[in-house]
Design a protein around this motif. Structure first.
Motif, PDB file in Angstrom:
ATOM      1  N   VAL A  23     -14.071  64.776  -6.681  1.00  0.00           N
ATOM      2  CA  VAL A  23     -13.574  63.584  -5.977  1.00  0.00           C
ATOM      3  C   VAL A  23     -14.017  62.178  -6.595  1.00  0.00           C
ATOM      4  O   VAL A  23     -13.260  61.210  -6.747  1.00  0.00           O
ATOM      5  CB  VAL A  23     -13.828  63.669  -4.461  1.00  0.00           C
ATOM      6  N   VAL A  24     -15.399  62.297  -6.817  1.00  0.00           N
ATOM      7  CA  VAL A  24     -16.081  61.044  -7.569  1.00  0.00           C
ATOM      8  C   VAL A  24     -15.465  60.761  -8.745  1.00  0.00           C
ATOM      9  O   VAL A  24     -15.202  59.585  -9.376  1.00  0.00           O
ATOM     10  CB  VAL A  24     -17.518  60.758  -7.286  1.00  0.00           C
ATOM     11  N   TYR A  25     -15.276  61.763  -9.641  1.00  0.00           N
ATOM     12  CA  TYR A  25     -14.776  61.777 -11.004  1.00  0.00           C
ATOM     13  C   TYR A  25     -13.364  60.890 -10.758  1.00  0.00           C
ATOM     14  O   TYR A  25     -13.001  60.063 -11.828  1.00  0.00           O
ATOM     15  CB  TYR A  25     -14.655  62.942 -11.484  1.00  0.00           C
ATOM     16  N   THR A  26     -12.716  61.444  -9.747  1.00  0.00           N
ATOM     17  CA  THR A  26     -11.253  60.762  -9.672  1.00  0.00           C
ATOM     18  C   THR A  26     -11.240  59.525  -9.412  1.00  0.00           C
ATOM     19  O   THR A  26     -10.440  58.612 -10.029  1.00  0.00           O
ATOM     20  CB  THR A  26     -10.427  61.686  -8.460  1.00  0.00           C
ATOM     21  N   LEU A  27     -12.289  58.997  -8.527  1.00  0.00           N
ATOM     22  CA  LEU A  27     -12.461  57.506  -8.373  1.00  0.00           C
ATOM     23  C   LEU A  27     -12.721  56.874  -9.529  1.00  0.00           C
ATOM     24  O   LEU A  27     -12.383  55.862  -9.901  1.00  0.00           O
ATOM     25  CB  LEU A  27     -13.330  57.362  -7.369  1.00  0.00           C
ATOM     26  N   ALA A  28     -13.590  57.541 -10.361  1.00  0.00           N
ATOM     27  CA  ALA A  28     -14.263  56.697 -11.747  1.00  0.00           C
ATOM     28  C   ALA A  28     -12.948  56.619 -12.651  1.00  0.00           C
ATOM     29  O   ALA A  28     -12.861  55.818 -13.414  1.00  0.00           O
ATOM     30  CB  ALA A  28     -15.314  57.634 -12.251  1.00  0.00           C
ATOM     31  N   MET A  29     -12.154  57.823 -12.664  1.00  0.00           N
ATOM     32  CA  MET A  29     -11.167  57.592 -13.291  1.00  0.00           C
ATOM     33  C   MET A  29     -10.089  56.496 -13.295  1.00  0.00           C
ATOM     34  O   MET A  29      -9.606  55.830 -14.102  1.00  0.00           O
ATOM     35  CB  MET A  29     -10.154  59.003 -13.587  1.00  0.00           C
ATOM     36  N   PHE A  30      -9.461  56.243 -11.987  1.00  0.00           N
ATOM     37  CA  PHE A  30      -8.844  55.149 -11.447  1.00  0.00           C
ATOM     38  C   PHE A  30      -9.481  54.011 -11.885  1.00  0.00           C
ATOM     39  O   PHE A  30      -9.006  52.968 -12.532  1.00  0.00           O
ATOM     40  CB  PHE A  30      -8.611  55.239  -9.949  1.00  0.00           C
ATOM     41  N   ALA A  31     -10.835  53.755 -11.620  1.00  0.00           N
ATOM     42  CA  ALA A  31     -11.476  52.574 -12.141  1.00  0.00           C
ATOM     43  C   ALA A  31     -11.395  52.154 -13.621  1.00  0.00           C
ATOM     44  O   ALA A  31     -10.968  51.150 -14.270  1.00  0.00           O
ATOM     45  CB  ALA A  31     -13.044  52.615 -11.770  1.00  0.00           C
ATOM     46  N   HIS A  32     -11.435  53.492 -14.329  1.00  0.00           N
ATOM     47  CA  HIS A  32     -11.220  53.331 -15.826  1.00  0.00           C
ATOM     48  C   HIS A  32      -9.832  52.928 -16.173  1.00  0.00           C
ATOM     49  O   HIS A  32      -9.813  52.052 -17.130  1.00  0.00           O
ATOM     50  CB  HIS A  32     -11.875  54.560 -16.659  1.00  0.00           C
ATOM     51  N   MET A  33      -9.011  53.453 -15.505  1.00  0.00           N
ATOM     52  CA  MET A  33      -7.822  52.972 -15.770  1.00  0.00           C
ATOM     53  C   MET A  33      -7.230  51.338 -15.595  1.00  0.00           C
ATOM     54  O   MET A  33      -6.715  50.889 -16.275  1.00  0.00           O
ATOM     55  CB  MET A  33      -6.440  53.907 -14.857  1.00  0.00           C
ATOM     56  N   ILE A  34      -8.038  51.086 -14.681  1.00  0.00           N
ATOM     57  CA  ILE A  34      -7.948  49.564 -14.220  1.00  0.00           C
ATOM     58  C   ILE A  34      -8.409  48.714 -15.429  1.00  0.00           C
ATOM     59  O   ILE A  34      -7.888  47.767 -15.745  1.00  0.00           O
ATOM     60  CB  ILE A  34      -8.542  49.114 -13.054  1.00  0.00           C
ATOM     61  N   GLU A  35      -9.623  49.143 -16.146  1.00  0.00           N
ATOM     62  CA  GLU A  35     -10.343  48.686 -17.126  1.00  0.00           C
ATOM     63  C   GLU A  35      -9.365  48.654 -18.222  1.00  0.00           C
ATOM     64  O   GLU A  35      -9.125  47.630 -18.854  1.00  0.00           O
ATOM     65  CB  GLU A  35     -11.696  49.288 -17.184  1.00  0.00           C
ATOM     66  N   TRP A  36      -8.756  49.767 -18.414  1.00  0.00           N
ATOM     67  CA  TRP A  36      -7.789  49.777 -19.591  1.00  0.00           C
ATOM     68  C   TRP A  36      -6.604  48.838 -19.525  1.00  0.00           C
ATOM     69  O   TRP A  36      -6.104  48.584 -20.488  1.00  0.00           O
ATOM     70  CB  TRP A  36      -7.417  51.251 -19.750  1.00  0.00           C
ATOM     71  N   THR A  37      -6.244  48.621 -18.284  1.00  0.00           N
ATOM     72  CA  THR A  37      -4.892  47.778 -18.116  1.00  0.00           C
ATOM     73  C   THR A  37      -5.437  46.270 -18.365  1.00  0.00           C
ATOM     74  O   THR A  37      -4.346  45.652 -18.453  1.00  0.00           O
ATOM     75  CB  THR A  37      -4.691  48.101 -16.524  1.00  0.00           C
ATOM     76  N   PHE A  38      -6.336  46.158 -17.869  1.00  0.00           N
ATOM     77  CA  PHE A  38      -6.620  44.389 -17.620  1.00  0.00           C
ATOM     78  C   PHE A  38      -7.787  44.258 -18.689  1.00  0.00           C
ATOM     79  O   PHE A  38      -8.388  43.114 -18.766  1.00  0.00           O
ATOM     80  CB  PHE A  38      -7.197  44.060 -16.524  1.00  0.00           C
ATOM     81  N   GLY A  39      -8.307  45.276 -19.671  1.00  0.00           N
ATOM     82  CA  GLY A  39      -9.413  44.947 -20.690  1.00  0.00           C
ATOM     83  C   GLY A  39      -8.901  44.208 -21.779  1.00  0.00           C
ATOM     84  O   GLY A  39      -7.888  43.732 -21.884  1.00  0.00           O
ATOM     85  N   SER A  40      -9.862  43.886 -22.690  1.00  0.00           N
ATOM     86  CA  SER A  40      -9.637  43.183 -23.761  1.00  0.00           C
ATOM     87  C   SER A  40      -8.723  43.656 -24.895  1.00  0.00           C
ATOM     88  O   SER A  40      -8.240  44.965 -24.524  1.00  0.00           O
ATOM     89  CB  SER A  40     -10.922  43.049 -24.890  1.00  0.00           C
ATOM     90  N   LYS A  41      -7.823  42.917 -25.561  1.00  0.00           N
ATOM     91  CA  LYS A  41      -6.869  43.407 -26.316  1.00  0.00           C
ATOM     92  C   LYS A  41      -7.413  44.455 -27.202  1.00  0.00           C
ATOM     93  O   LYS A  41      -6.492  45.410 -27.558  1.00  0.00           O
ATOM     94  CB  LYS A  41      -6.206  42.037 -27.149  1.00  0.00           C
ATOM     95  N   GLY A  42      -8.455  44.236 -27.675  1.00  0.00           N
ATOM     96  CA  GLY A  42      -9.085  45.283 -28.523  1.00  0.00           C
ATOM     97  C   GLY A  42      -8.630  45.547 -30.128  1.00  0.00           C
ATOM     98  O   GLY A  42      -9.160  46.139 -30.982  1.00  0.00           O
ATOM     99  N   ALA A  43      -7.658  44.875 -30.417  1.00  0.00           N
ATOM    100  CA  ALA A  43      -6.973  45.030 -31.801  1.00  0.00           C
ATOM    101  C   ALA A  43      -6.736  43.718 -32.136  1.00  0.00           C
ATOM    102  O   ALA A  43      -6.490  42.735 -31.648  1.00  0.00           O
ATOM    103  CB  ALA A  43      -5.909  46.081 -31.728  1.00  0.00           C
ATOM    104  N   ILE A  44      -6.397  43.591 -33.715  1.00  0.00           N
ATOM    105  CA  ILE A  44      -6.217  42.201 -34.192  1.00  0.00           C
ATOM    106  C   ILE A  44      -4.666  42.164 -34.040  1.00  0.00           C
ATOM    107  O   ILE A  44      -3.887  43.090 -34.511  1.00  0.00           O
ATOM    108  CB  ILE A  44      -6.646  42.350 -35.495  1.00  0.00           C
ATOM    109  N   ALA A  45      -4.317  41.046 -33.540  1.00  0.00           N
ATOM    110  CA  ALA A  45      -2.985  40.703 -33.419  1.00  0.00           C
ATOM    111  C   ALA A  45      -2.481  39.597 -34.283  1.00  0.00           C
ATOM    112  O   ALA A  45      -3.091  38.783 -34.574  1.00  0.00           O
ATOM    113  CB  ALA A  45      -2.494  40.282 -31.904  1.00  0.00           C
ATOM    114  N   VAL A  46      -1.039  40.053 -34.770  1.00  0.00           N
ATOM    115  CA  VAL A  46      -0.766  38.800 -35.695  1.00  0.00           C
ATOM    116  C   VAL A  46       0.092  37.917 -35.004  1.00  0.00           C
ATOM    117  O   VAL A  46       1.157  38.262 -34.511  1.00  0.00           O
ATOM    118  CB  VAL A  46       0.042  39.700 -36.982  1.00  0.00           C
ATOM    119  N   ARG A  47      -0.163  36.716 -34.975  1.00  0.00           N
ATOM    120  CA  ARG A  47       0.640  35.864 -34.274  1.00  0.00           C
ATOM    121  C   ARG A  47       1.288  34.630 -35.162  1.00  0.00           C
ATOM    122  O   ARG A  47       0.420  34.409 -36.303  1.00  0.00           O
ATOM    123  CB  ARG A  47      -0.043  35.263 -32.981  1.00  0.00           C
ATOM    124  N   SER A  48       2.283  34.170 -34.923  1.00  0.00           N
ATOM    125  CA  SER A  48       2.481  32.703 -35.357  1.00  0.00           C
ATOM    126  C   SER A  48       1.495  31.658 -35.259  1.00  0.00           C
ATOM    127  O   SER A  48       0.733  31.734 -34.545  1.00  0.00           O
ATOM    128  CB  SER A  48       3.976  32.009 -35.202  1.00  0.00           C
TER     129      SER A  48
END
Length: 375
Positions: A23-48
């Protein structure tokens, strides 16, 4: 020798603790998913250049079509500023844009530049993971105490210990100040999947072992096998992420907007560079390979003590050797033939497939002297 009786109350407590951990692992999984959704871009992006002008970043641009090094100063979270050097992507006026990563940091969730909401979710996820790990460990200990022996005598117990080893390794890396919080989501997901299979398909009541397993080698041979399995899994995840990120980087260079398999490009931008995953997979496999060799040797010594022969080409022994050969071929290709990237990754996946079949396939579907699955 008279065997100890089974304590049903401790056995029941063990199962309750394992379910609580899930049960707690499941809650941790959802919290990690939130972090991935709103986290840093993490990769170099090419912009104008025009798009870069609206960012709170000072960027030196590439003045020619050839790729070259540029210096980037980035305003990170909490007022932190980092300066680093990156390679500009080929293209006239191309700009390298980062998300506040320092030279000593790894991209992805947990890196500098992550939003406060994502950082909070990540910290909650880690705390929940630690709590789940404590409950998980308590379940394993209670299982062992219920029969007064090492708690890995069948596939259910081994799976519980295997999932624990994976999660514990992740927590230890975090405690050692390694920038691997991005690994939390796949680790917790794997722990949940392993425990789900263990409790639903592999569960057996707490009971005493067959006579052949009553040996000090149980603690030595099986514990090293558990550790090797956890390490091989971590390398497997790194290999999969390498293949995905490598495909994404190639698609980005070709001007395509979606990630591999049609996934959102933003997901792949939140992960480290492909080369990081490639190196991580190789280092883990190279580190654990000698221990896997010891595991096979320890099993042979135990077999001689229990059955009078070191090796009989039992299905488990055979597939352990096949797995050893597969990982040896992978390491040999990397070290001597210079295989890197996707070719080496495919060899690593094949080696892990051998390990996976050795565990689930041989134990469940093949009959032999190592048929201790209990199902």
């Amino acid at each position: 020798m008279q065997l100890a009786s089974v304590d049903p109350q401790l056995a029941d407590l063990s199962l309750k603790l394992i379910y609580s951990a899930m049960v707690v692992y499941t809650l941790a999984m959802f919290a990690h998913m939130i972090e991935w959704t709103f986290g840093s871009k993490g990769a170099i992006a090419v912009r104008s250049n025009a798009a870069a002008a609206s960012l709170s970043e000072t960027v030196a641009t590439a003045s020619t079509k050839a790729a070259k090094k540029v210096t980037v100063t980035v305003a990170g979270a909490g007022g932190r500023t980092t300066t680093l050097t990156r390679t500009a992507v080929a293209g006239e006026g191309a700009t390298v844009v980062t998300s506040g990563r320092g030279a000593d940091e790894v991209d992805g969730p947990g890196a500098a530049g992550t939003s406060e909401r994502a950082d909070l979710a990540g910290r909650i996820a880690v705390s929940l993971t630690v709590l789940a790990l404590l409950l998980h460990g308590g379940g394993i200990v209670a299982r062992g105490l219920s029969v007064v022996r090492w708690p890995w005598g069948n596939m259910y117990e081994f799976s519980c210990a295997f999932a624990f080893a994976m999660t514990a390794a992740y927590v230890v890396l975090l405690a050692a100040k390694k920038k691997v919080r991005w690994l939390g989501l796949p680790v917790v997901l794997a722990a949940l999947l392993t425990l789900g299979i263990a409790t639903s398909l592999l569960y057996t009541d707490s009971e005493q072992l067959v006579p052949a397993l009553h040996s000090p080698w149980l603690a030595i041979h099986v514990s090293t096998a558990i550790f090797c399995g956890g390490a091989f899994y971590a390398a497997f995840i790194a290999t999969l992420l390498f293949l995905g990120k490598d495909s994404f980087e190639k698609r980005t260079a070709a001007g395509l907007s979606t990630g591999p398999l049609g996934t959102s490009a933003s997901i792949w931008r939140r992960l480290p560079a492909a080369s990081t995953f490639d190196k991580l997979s190789y280092r883990i496999n190279a580190l654990v390979f000698p221990l896997w060799t010891f595991t096979i040797i320890a099993g042979a010594v135990w077999a001689e003590a229990a059955w009078g022969k070191y090796w009989e080409w039992d299905p488990k022994e055979t597939w352990s050797f096949i797995t050893w050969v597969a990982y040896a071929a992978y390491l040999h290709a990397r070290a001597t033939a210079g295989w890197k990237g996707r070719k080496a990754a495919y060899l690593a996946l094949a080696a892990f497939a051998c390990w996976l079949f050795n565990y689930y396939g041989v134990n469940i579907f093949v009959t032999g002297k190592h048929s201790y699955a209990g199902i």
